[in-house]
Design a protein around this motif. Structure first.
Motif, mmCIF file in Angstrom:
data_model
loop_
_atom_site.group_PDB
_atom_site.id
_atom_site.type_symbol
_atom_site.label_atom_id
_atom_site.label_comp_id
_atom_site.label_asym_id
_atom_site.label_seq_id
_atom_site.Cartn_x
_atom_site.Cartn_y
_atom_site.Cartn_z
ATOM 1 N N PRO A 49 -5.586 -15.382 11.246
ATOM 2 C CA PRO A 49 -6.154 -14.153 11.624
ATOM 3 C C PRO A 49 -5.267 -12.846 11.326
ATOM 4 O O PRO A 49 -5.671 -11.922 11.316
ATOM 5 C CB PRO A 49 -6.475 -14.472 13.151
ATOM 6 C CG PRO A 49 -6.678 -15.741 13.324
ATOM 7 C CD PRO A 49 -5.679 -16.163 12.569
ATOM 8 N N GLU A 50 -4.007 -13.136 11.368
ATOM 9 C CA GLU A 50 -3.010 -12.131 11.214
ATOM 10 C C GLU A 50 -3.035 -11.715 9.706
ATOM 11 O O GLU A 50 -2.336 -10.552 9.263
ATOM 12 C CB GLU A 50 -1.980 -12.278 11.822
ATOM 13 C CG GLU A 50 -1.460 -12.594 13.404
ATOM 14 C CD GLU A 50 -2.157 -13.853 13.700
ATOM 15 O OE1 GLU A 50 -2.184 -14.900 13.090
ATOM 16 O OE2 GLU A 50 -2.622 -13.863 14.771
ATOM 17 N N THR A 51 -3.325 -12.594 8.853
ATOM 18 C CA THR A 51 -3.420 -12.228 7.609
ATOM 19 C C THR A 51 -4.195 -11.099 6.849
ATOM 20 O O THR A 51 -5.135 -10.965 7.157
ATOM 21 C CB THR A 51 -4.055 -13.608 6.621
ATOM 22 O OG1 THR A 51 -3.197 -14.571 7.130
ATOM 23 C CG2 THR A 51 -3.803 -13.450 5.046
ATOM 24 N N LYS A 52 -3.339 -10.260 6.168
ATOM 25 C CA LYS A 52 -4.342 -9.105 5.438
ATOM 26 C C LYS A 52 -4.836 -9.612 4.121
ATOM 27 O O LYS A 52 -4.176 -10.341 3.419
ATOM 28 C CB LYS A 52 -2.809 -8.091 5.183
ATOM 29 C CG LYS A 52 -2.195 -7.350 6.313
ATOM 30 C CD LYS A 52 -3.177 -6.667 7.155
ATOM 31 C CE LYS A 52 -2.235 -6.059 8.273
ATOM 32 N NZ LYS A 52 -3.065 -5.614 9.329
ATOM 33 N N LEU A 53 -6.148 -9.279 4.270
ATOM 34 C CA LEU A 53 -6.810 -9.707 3.249
ATOM 35 C C LEU A 53 -6.935 -8.562 1.986
ATOM 36 O O LEU A 53 -7.773 -7.356 2.380
ATOM 37 C CB LEU A 53 -8.351 -10.123 3.671
ATOM 38 C CG LEU A 53 -8.385 -11.061 4.687
ATOM 39 C CD1 LEU A 53 -9.889 -11.373 5.244
ATOM 40 C CD2 LEU A 53 -7.790 -12.323 4.389
ATOM 41 N N LEU A 54 -6.500 -8.836 0.928
ATOM 42 C CA LEU A 54 -6.467 -8.041 -0.133
ATOM 43 C C LEU A 54 -7.492 -8.278 -1.427
ATOM 44 O O LEU A 54 -7.359 -9.497 -1.656
ATOM 45 C CB LEU A 54 -5.314 -7.511 -0.567
ATOM 46 C CG LEU A 54 -4.118 -7.352 0.092
ATOM 47 C CD1 LEU A 54 -2.705 -7.355 -0.356
ATOM 48 C CD2 LEU A 54 -4.423 -5.925 1.062
ATOM 49 N N GLY A 55 -8.584 -7.461 -1.950
ATOM 50 C CA GLY A 55 -9.454 -8.074 -2.799
ATOM 51 C C GLY A 55 -9.406 -7.385 -3.786
ATOM 52 O O GLY A 55 -9.259 -6.066 -4.150
ATOM 53 N N TYR A 56 -9.719 -8.206 -5.022
ATOM 54 C CA TYR A 56 -10.148 -7.662 -6.366
ATOM 55 C C TYR A 56 -11.460 -8.105 -6.435
ATOM 56 O O TYR A 56 -11.893 -9.135 -6.362
ATOM 57 C CB TYR A 56 -9.186 -8.267 -7.517
ATOM 58 C CG TYR A 56 -9.669 -8.339 -8.845
ATOM 59 C CD1 TYR A 56 -9.120 -7.324 -9.646
ATOM 60 C CD2 TYR A 56 -10.738 -8.911 -9.449
ATOM 61 C CE1 TYR A 56 -9.342 -7.275 -11.242
ATOM 62 C CE2 TYR A 56 -11.176 -8.567 -10.721
ATOM 63 C CZ TYR A 56 -10.537 -7.884 -11.697
ATOM 64 O OH TYR A 56 -10.753 -7.696 -12.784
ATOM 65 N N VAL A 57 -12.408 -7.053 -6.766
ATOM 66 C CA VAL A 57 -13.909 -7.461 -6.900
ATOM 67 C C VAL A 57 -14.466 -7.002 -8.078
ATOM 68 O O VAL A 57 -14.460 -5.656 -8.454
ATOM 69 C CB VAL A 57 -14.667 -6.891 -5.614
ATOM 70 C CG1 VAL A 57 -16.000 -7.155 -5.654
ATOM 71 C CG2 VAL A 57 -14.037 -7.143 -4.269
ATOM 72 N N GLY A 58 -14.933 -7.897 -8.809
ATOM 73 C CA GLY A 58 -15.438 -7.320 -10.133
ATOM 74 C C GLY A 58 -15.078 -8.614 -11.264
ATOM 75 O O GLY A 58 -14.485 -9.648 -11.101
ATOM 76 N N THR A 59 -15.826 -8.350 -12.546
ATOM 77 C CA THR A 59 -15.563 -9.400 -13.363
ATOM 78 C C THR A 59 -14.082 -9.230 -13.855
ATOM 79 O O THR A 59 -13.362 -8.240 -14.036
ATOM 80 C CB THR A 59 -16.521 -9.144 -14.775
ATOM 81 O OG1 THR A 59 -17.770 -9.090 -14.193
ATOM 82 C CG2 THR A 59 -16.584 -10.175 -15.548
ATOM 83 N N LEU A 60 -13.519 -10.518 -14.181
ATOM 84 C CA LEU A 60 -12.173 -10.397 -14.610
ATOM 85 C C LEU A 60 -12.241 -10.126 -16.012
ATOM 86 O O LEU A 60 -12.319 -11.180 -16.978
ATOM 87 C CB LEU A 60 -11.541 -11.869 -14.518
ATOM 88 C CG LEU A 60 -10.908 -12.131 -12.896
ATOM 89 C CD1 LEU A 60 -11.949 -11.956 -11.721
ATOM 90 C CD2 LEU A 60 -10.069 -13.256 -12.965
#
Length: 412
Positions: free
Chosen positions: A202-213
């Motif tokens: 739960p302490e993990t920071k969630l960083l996102g790349y959202v979209g077509t690669l």
């Protein structure tokens, strides 16, 4: 349509075989056009792929295109391509005339060419919806003479003025978003669901790349930003999520780069997820690494969902994000800048909350479906010379707002 139906038929043809932001934006428009005035006609060249699946899931009927011509993505601009387009024109022209199509509204490069020519020959008006950058070949060399009108998703995407330019017939209309729908997402619950799905603490920071690669969106830079974050602050627990399908093997390239930088155990490739809102709402930050992006949908969706955005100071991003107020803008192609922005965001809870609150308020006021529908139907009215269409749409905007508020309650 039956012969007694007096509504304006607007044809929306789609050639592509994967879901992108253009499909989501067009879907929002199609579902919210005033039904008393317009009869949207969706036409698909691929009736079994993910685009067809999207429209079926959303309950939007569609026709099968009368020809199989799909062209090739980024295919050669040569005589063979021109002959391929010419070969299909007669069937498309007959189709548009048989369906009494008044406006052909195209949303991607291949549809602009294939259906734009057919619209001209069939006597239909052609609206070219431009979602690329201003340097694209089609915008510079075809848009000045082919479409009757042009709509761009941002000032950055608009054609530059010149002797041979489409600038004089272009309007800027931002993409539509169901701003009230976003109210129904509880971020803490969404975050717990994402953590459970990927199996992290739960302490993990969630960083996102959202979209077509794709190269323009810089998926490799996202990997390098994560590596920079680990290097600058080894004690921060984080993981990166790729949410989107890949083109040209860029997922394998990203995996190789992550392995080389020692962060492969901190990255999850989750593919395209629909609906995307629960995943975006579960992120601690969205990293928009794209360069020369006309106007990214996920950027605005994150703002509406309360997920802070760190984006490149490039393309249409500065038209959406006010640095330090509604998000953070960083130097393009600089992984350290992204890492430093993450650390600043996560070390100051007041700053984090300020950005979230300001971004949500700004996005709600600027990117609603109601504003988009009003702007597009005004363009339709100009194309057809029917001023009454605009006044009817103003009445419809109040109706749509009421429906949207009702939807927000049902979605909670």
């Amino acid at each position: 349509m039956n012969s007694g139906d007096r509504r304006t038929v607007v044809c929306f043809p789609f050639i592509g075989d994967f879901v992108g932001g253009s499909h989501m934006s067009a879907l929002g428009l199609i579902r919210n056009l005033p039904k008393s005035l317009f009869a949207p006609l969706v036409v698909l060249h691929d009736t079994e792929g993910p685009v067809a699946e999207l429209f079926r899931r959303e309950g939007v009927d569609f026709d099968t295109a009368p020809v199989l011509n799909r062209l090739e993505r980024a295919g050669a601009r040569n005589g063979a391509a021109a002959l391929n387009v010419a070969r299909t024109l007669p069937a498309l022209v007959r189709y548009l005339r048989d369906k009494r199509v008044a406006i052909v509204h195209t949303n991607d490069g291949r549809a602009h060419l294939v259906w734009g020519l057919a619209a001209r020959l069939a006597g239909s008006k052609h609206l070219w919806h431009h979602r690329g950058d201003s340097s694209s070949f089609g915008l510079r060399h075809i848009a000045p003479w082919l479409p009757n009108r042009l709509v761009a998703v941002s000032r950055f995407a608009s054609p530059r003025p010149g002797l041979f330019s489409a600038a004089g017939k272009c309007s800027v209309v931002h993409s539509p978003f169901d701003v009230m729908k976003m109210v129904g997402f509880e971020r803490e619950d969404a975050r717990k669901d994402v953590i459970a799905a990927i199996g992290c603490s739960p302490e993990t920071k969630l960083l996102g790349y959202v979209g077509t690669l794709v190269d323009r969106k810089r998926p490799i830079l996202f990997v390098e930003a994560l590596a920079a974050l680990r290097r600058l602050e080894p004690n921060v627990e984080f993981t990166g999520l790729f949410l989107g399908n890949a083109l040209n093997g860029l997922d394998d390239v990203a995996r190789s780069r992550a392995e080389a930088l020692g962060v492969s155990n901190r990255i999850h490739f989750l593919g395209f997820r629909y609906p995307g809102e629960p995943w975006i709402a579960g992120l601690d930050a969205l990293l928009v690494t794209a360069v020369n992006e006309p106007l990214g949908r996920t950027l605005v969706e994150a703002m509406l969902l309360g997920t802070p955005v760190i984006a490149t100071n490039s393309g249409g991003n500065p038209e959406v994000v006010k640095d330090g107020e509604t998000g953070m803008l960083v130097r393009p192609d600089d992984p350290d800048e992204f890492a430093k922005a993450c650390l600043k965001l996560f070390s100051n809870s007041a700053y984090y909350r300020h950005i979230v609150d300001m971004a949500r308020s700004e996005a709600r006021s600027r990117f609603s479906i109601e504003r988009h529908v009003h702007a597009i139907t005004a363009v339709y009215g100009d194309l057809l010379g029917t001023g009454d269409m605009r006044r009817a749409d103003q009445v419809h905007a109040h109706t749509v707002t009421g429906h949207a508020r009702g939807d927000s309650v049902r979605n909670r």
